[in-house]
Motif scaffolding. Structure first.
Motif, PDB file in Angstrom:
ATOM      1  N   GLU A 209      12.854  15.026   3.055  1.00  0.00           N
ATOM      2  CA  GLU A 209      13.810  14.759   1.986  1.00  0.00           C
ATOM      3  C   GLU A 209      15.197  15.264   2.393  1.00  0.00           C
ATOM      4  O   GLU A 209      15.341  16.161   3.233  1.00  0.00           O
ATOM      5  N   LYS A 210      16.225  14.715   1.759  1.00  0.00           N
ATOM      6  CA  LYS A 210      17.598  15.085   2.103  1.00  0.00           C
ATOM      7  C   LYS A 210      17.828  16.581   1.943  1.00  0.00           C
ATOM      8  O   LYS A 210      18.533  17.215   2.739  1.00  0.00           O
TER       9      LYS A 210
ATOM     10  N   THR B 124       0.813  -1.215   0.000  1.00  0.00           N
ATOM     11  CA  THR B 124       0.000   0.000   0.000  1.00  0.00           C
ATOM     12  C   THR B 124       0.850   1.270   0.000  1.00  0.00           C
ATOM     13  O   THR B 124       0.322   2.362  -0.184  1.00  0.00           O
ATOM     14  N   HIS B 125       2.157   1.132   0.246  1.00  0.00           N
ATOM     15  CA  HIS B 125       3.062   2.281   0.221  1.00  0.00           C
ATOM     16  C   HIS B 125       4.295   1.944  -0.616  1.00  0.00           C
ATOM     17  O   HIS B 125       4.760   0.801  -0.614  1.00  0.00           O
ATOM     18  N   ARG B 126       4.838   2.957  -1.278  1.00  0.00           N
ATOM     19  CA  ARG B 126       6.137   2.815  -1.929  1.00  0.00           C
ATOM     20  C   ARG B 126       7.239   3.058  -0.902  1.00  0.00           C
ATOM     21  O   ARG B 126       7.071   3.878   0.008  1.00  0.00           O
ATOM     22  N   PRO B 127       8.392   2.401  -1.028  1.00  0.00           N
ATOM     23  CA  PRO B 127       9.489   2.646  -0.075  1.00  0.00           C
ATOM     24  C   PRO B 127       9.878   4.116  -0.001  1.00  0.00           C
ATOM     25  O   PRO B 127      10.147   4.645   1.081  1.00  0.00           O
ATOM     26  N   GLY B 128       9.886   4.792  -1.142  1.00  0.00           N
ATOM     27  CA  GLY B 128      10.285   6.186  -1.152  1.00  0.00           C
ATOM     28  C   GLY B 128       9.333   7.106  -0.423  1.00  0.00           C
ATOM     29  O   GLY B 128       9.701   8.231  -0.058  1.00  0.00           O
ATOM     30  N   ALA B 129       8.099   6.641  -0.189  1.00  0.00           N
ATOM     31  CA  ALA B 129       7.103   7.478   0.473  1.00  0.00           C
ATOM     32  C   ALA B 129       7.286   7.507   1.982  1.00  0.00           C
ATOM     33  O   ALA B 129       6.601   8.261   2.676  1.00  0.00           O
ATOM     34  N   LEU B 130       8.213   6.719   2.514  1.00  0.00           N
ATOM     35  CA  LEU B 130       8.389   6.633   3.958  1.00  0.00           C
ATOM     36  C   LEU B 130       9.295   7.724   4.523  1.00  0.00           C
ATOM     37  O   LEU B 130       9.350   7.921   5.734  1.00  0.00           O
ATOM     38  N   ALA B 131      10.031   8.424   3.659  1.00  0.00           N
ATOM     39  CA  ALA B 131      10.952   9.456   4.145  1.00  0.00           C
ATOM     40  C   ALA B 131      10.181  10.515   4.931  1.00  0.00           C
ATOM     41  O   ALA B 131       9.175  11.046   4.467  1.00  0.00           O
ATOM     42  N   LEU B 132      10.657  10.830   6.127  1.00  0.00           N
ATOM     43  CA  LEU B 132      10.010  11.848   6.953  1.00  0.00           C
ATOM     44  C   LEU B 132      10.296  13.249   6.415  1.00  0.00           C
ATOM     45  O   LEU B 132       9.450  14.134   6.473  1.00  0.00           O
TER      46      LEU B 132
END
Length: 499
Positions: A79-80, A69-77
């Motif tokens: 962005e760098k 239900t989520h992409r791994p990239g969507a977990l970032a709290l």
């Protein structure tokens, strides 16, 4: 001083040097602390040493990635670039090996040293490896059928196993551990079409959070969802045939996922000769009791003989510590923990410690429907509770629990009854001061004041913790005047380990 000295020279000579703040760890507690420091103008004085190669991410939603239900990239709290834009020195892939308190430096694995005026341990917890023979092979490597599940890399490896298994997609999986994470992983794999079984050494599921009656309801619910649960059994050996239990059974399986327990990661503190019981012992300002320049927050910290593995206490500690490091008066007095699990077809919310709190018990159960609701009330106040299978009134119950509202004689019982508005979530009846996000302490009114889900995340940080509030947030946004958003039935994840 020369008569030619300027006012600027006088100011620069009299201004105190900037405090160098070093945060060891790149988890959710560390990320929240950085946000607090940035808000207080201390971003440019902050260095974050994160062991993982990823920017701080929402570890609790890893199972949502596993479920799909989520992409791994969507977990970032964040962005760098967010860190860079605010002057924060974020160093990824930086393994700290020592804290040298005498020279006030932190030593990395490459032998470089980072000086500090204040150092914060936000190292989280490490999983405990169950004593199962055959899990670790003679050469020290893990049996390829065995996967841990705690980090983004663990999740990626497990997903690779699901897609690239040498004998095709695994048909079955055994989850070792019947706690919050074990249930979550089990549901995620089941949603992907894998037959799952859970092995739990205690006498019921979620034994640390709920009583045996609620545990029976959960087991029955898991059976309806196709998951067999083995209670009071321990895995003892992994053989060619499968996973052997101490009751004599062998479970044939293609995959074993370890989710059973963890402990505070306090090795650096021990090496630095700081007091460690279960976690790093800290005072009300989150300072080590041995060194006023060393602090600890999150899963690795122990305050008042208590450690926690949940988002909300870690975030509250981060807020208090940001104030302390900014030179302001602040104290951490403990937090009322709300643990939330929200997986597909499985809803659980635990308030406080219902297993240990004393008081009058108000309880309603319907095992056939798969619901069990219990509140522990003392002096008219909710001091603990557990809700299984029906979270329609969780907002109101959480509000009363968190604020220690004195309830009338019949109010506790009424709170456990289903919302009278048919099938609804109860959202339209929630007052503006009802707490929606326990992780970030966000009320319904603050959600209604936002214009979009993105606005909610940026301005309140709701939905960025355990994710359990996301459906309610979407429904609140959808009921705003002139709203074009539609409520979503997407169910997310649990509140579990944080740092």
């Amino acid at each position: 001083m020369s008569s030619e000295a300027t006012a600027g020279d006088v100011l620069s000579q009299s201004a105190p040097p900037q405090k160098r703040i070093v945060i060891i760890g790149g988890g959710m507690a560390a990320a929240r602390l950085v946000e607090g420091l940035v808000a207080r103008g201390l971003g440019s004085q902050t260095t974050v040493l994160a062991e993982e190669p990823h920017v701080p991410y929402n570890r609790i939603l890893l199972s949502a990635v596993l479920e799909g239900t989520h992409r791994p990239g969507a977990l970032a709290l964040r962005e760098k670039q967010w860190y860079a834009d605010r002057g924060v020195d974020l160093r990824l892939g930086s393994l700290v090996v020592d804290i040298h308190r005498d020279t006030k430096t932190v030593e990395l694995a490459d032998r470089t040293r980072v000086p500090y005026d204040a150092v914060v341990l936000a190292t989280g917890a490490i999983p405990t490896l169950p004593p199962i023979r055959g899990v670790v092979r003679m050469d020290g490597s893990m049996d390829p059928r065995v996967q841990a599940f705690r980090s983004l890399d663990d999740c990626a490896r497990l997903l690779d196993t699901l897609h690239d298994h040498p004998h095709g997609k695994p048909r079955s999986a055994v989850i070792v551990g019947g706690g919050l994470l074990g249930l979550q992983v089990s549901r995620a794999l089941a949603v992907r079409g894998i037959e799952t079984e859970i092995v739990e050494g205690r006498d019921h599921l979620l034994s640390s959070q709920v009583d045996a009656s609620a545990g029976k309801v959960l087991k029955r619910s898991m059976a309806k969802l196709g998951t067999q649960v083995y209670l009071g059994a321990r895995a003892t050996r992994l053989t060619d045939e499968g996973l052997r239990l101490d009751n004599g059974y062998t479970l044939e399986t293609d995959l074993v996922v370890l989710t059973a327990g963890g402990r505070p990661r306090a090795n650096l503190a021990r090496r630095a000769e700081l007091t460690v019981n279960r976690g790093i012992v800290v005072d009300d300002q989150l300072r080590s009791v041995d060194d006023p320049d060393v602090y600890a927050i999150g899963d690795c910290a122990e305050h008042n003989a208590t450690t926690t593995g949940f988002v909300s206490p870690a975030w509250e500690q981060a807020g208090v510590l940001a104030e302390v490091l900014a030179g302001n008066e602040a104290a951490y007095e403990g937090h009322r923990v709300v643990a939330r699990l929200r997986a597909t077809d499985l809803d659980v919310c635990v308030l406080g410690e219902p297993q240990h709190e004393s008081g009058e018990v108000v309880e309603i159960a319907n095992p056939i429907k798969g619901t069990h609701r219990k509140l522990v009330v003392r002096d008219g106040r909710i001091v603990a509770g557990a809700l299984v299978g029906d979270l329609s009134r969780v907002g109101l119950i959480t509000q009363a629990f968190d604020r220690q509202t004195v309830l009338g004689e019949h109010e506790a019982g009424k709170l456990l009854l289903p919302e009278p508005s048919a099938a609804g979530s109860g959202v339209p009846t929630l007052p503006d001061d009802a707490e929606i996000c326990a992780c970030a302490g966000v009320s319904a009114g603050r959600i209604r004041a936002c214009t979009s889900l993105e606005d909610v995340r940026d301005s309140t940080r709701a939905t960025t913790g355990c994710g359990g509030c996301a459906p309610t947030v979407r429904q609140l946004l959808a009921t705003r005047p002139n709203s074009t958003q539609q409520p979503s039935d997407t169910k997310l994840s649990l509140e579990g380990t944080t740092s």
